[in-house]
Design an enzyme around this catalytic site. Structure first.
Site, PDB file in Angstrom:
ATOM      1  CB  THR B  35      -1.169   0.124   1.289  1.00 56.41           C
ATOM      2  OG1 THR B  35      -1.987  -1.253   1.188  1.00 56.41           O
ATOM      3  CG2 THR B  35      -1.942   1.228   0.741  1.00 56.41           C
ATOM      4  CE1 TYR B  36       4.636   2.892  -3.865  1.00 55.18           C
ATOM      5  CE2 TYR B  36       3.058   1.764  -4.736  1.00 55.18           C
ATOM      6  CZ  TYR B  36       4.438   1.778  -4.843  1.00 55.18           C
ATOM      7  OH  TYR B  36       5.451   1.105  -5.378  1.00 55.18           O
ATOM      8  CG  LEU B  37       1.631   4.353   3.946  1.00 51.61           C
ATOM      9  CD1 LEU B  37       2.345   4.863   5.372  1.00 51.61           C
ATOM     10  CD2 LEU B  37      -0.183   3.732   4.221  1.00 51.61           C
ATOM     11  CG  ASN B 154       6.169  -1.159  -8.184  1.00 52.31           C
ATOM     12  OD1 ASN B 154       5.057  -2.338  -7.817  1.00 52.31           O
ATOM     13  ND2 ASN B 154       7.228  -1.644  -7.983  1.00 52.31           N
TER      14      ASN B 154
END
Lengths: 165, 165
Positions: B35-37, B154
């Site tokens: 998960t990208y924050l 990504n």
């Protein structure tokens, strides 16, 4: 991972009063807005926005800390304003603000942190080793040693602020 | 900060097909939920949950990356499950999942990443220097070199997944 060794004391006077009384020599001052993104017993993740009071320069940092008490592991790096804003927004939290006055006392670098939201002032001293930290003899204007007192940890203070909001 | 130097290629067969054909020797396999924050042009902050397919061991990591293309700066450290959960929940995002099969090809460590959500398989090879990366001669079963293609980064893949959800 860098090790951070520090001791923390309560103060019953503000940084301005201590400077005026000649107890403390001011070197720089920052206003710091900090938000915890996550915290548990062992670790914490926070972001900070730091504004230099003299130059107006703004810096954003991301910090990971591990451990409790006098000696802790820490990883800190600079982030862009946009990364800071995204993380801060996602947290949905009330930022904790403090004014940090950095200066000298007896050859040591001392940071005086004034938390207006909480009517609290603390002094922090960083050391190169645990031996130096244990040997440190505080001046009479330092109040209670709260290095190991969880009720004054930033985590605890942070939770108190969130509950109020 | 560690420097990560890698090249990335498109694959038109799955890792299972490549292993069965004898093109690739499997060493280990993980399922990765990431998960990208936060992300912008220069930096990204992500968390991952990694499960080892053979041992069932679970690990959680937090990663900061800076830069674009073949060579990037990276800081990665382990976090607790509770810190992971807090950061993941705050993000409100759809996690990207992939199966990573790590193995050998011609003395190189190669990672084959299969993204089921996107019907995409890529191969990544890590190098000790930019010279080694540039000198690398890929096998015929590697498809297009996408090391510098932003559409396969990504970040890009991540945004596509969020838009679909």
């Amino acid at each position: 991972m860098a090790t951070e060794i520090e001791r923390k004391f309560l103060l019953d006077r503000t940084p301005e009063e201590l400077i005026a009384a000649g107890s403390f020599q001011r070197r720089s001052q920052q206003t710091i807005e900090q938000t915890y993104l996550a915290l548990d017993e062992q670790q914490e993740v926070r972001v900070r926005r730091l504004v230099d009071a003299d130059t107006g320069e703004v810096e954003y940092t991301h910090t990971f800390k591990q451990g409790n008490g006098m000696s802790r592991e820490e990883i800190e790096y600079s982030i862009t304003e946009s990364i800071y804003d995204q993380l801060f927004r996602a947290s949905g939290a009330v930022p904790l603000t403090k004014t940090r006055t950095t200066g000298e006392w007896n050859g040591f670098t001392v940071e005086l942190d004034r938390y207006e939201q909480l009517d609290l002032t603390v002094a922090e001293v960083e050391f190169g080793s645990l031996e130096d930290a244990q040997a440190f003899s505080p001046p009479d204007w330092f109040g209670e040693d709260i290095s190991s007192k969880r009720e004054y940890s930033n985590k605890k203070v942070w939770k108190e602020l969130q509950n109020r909001a």
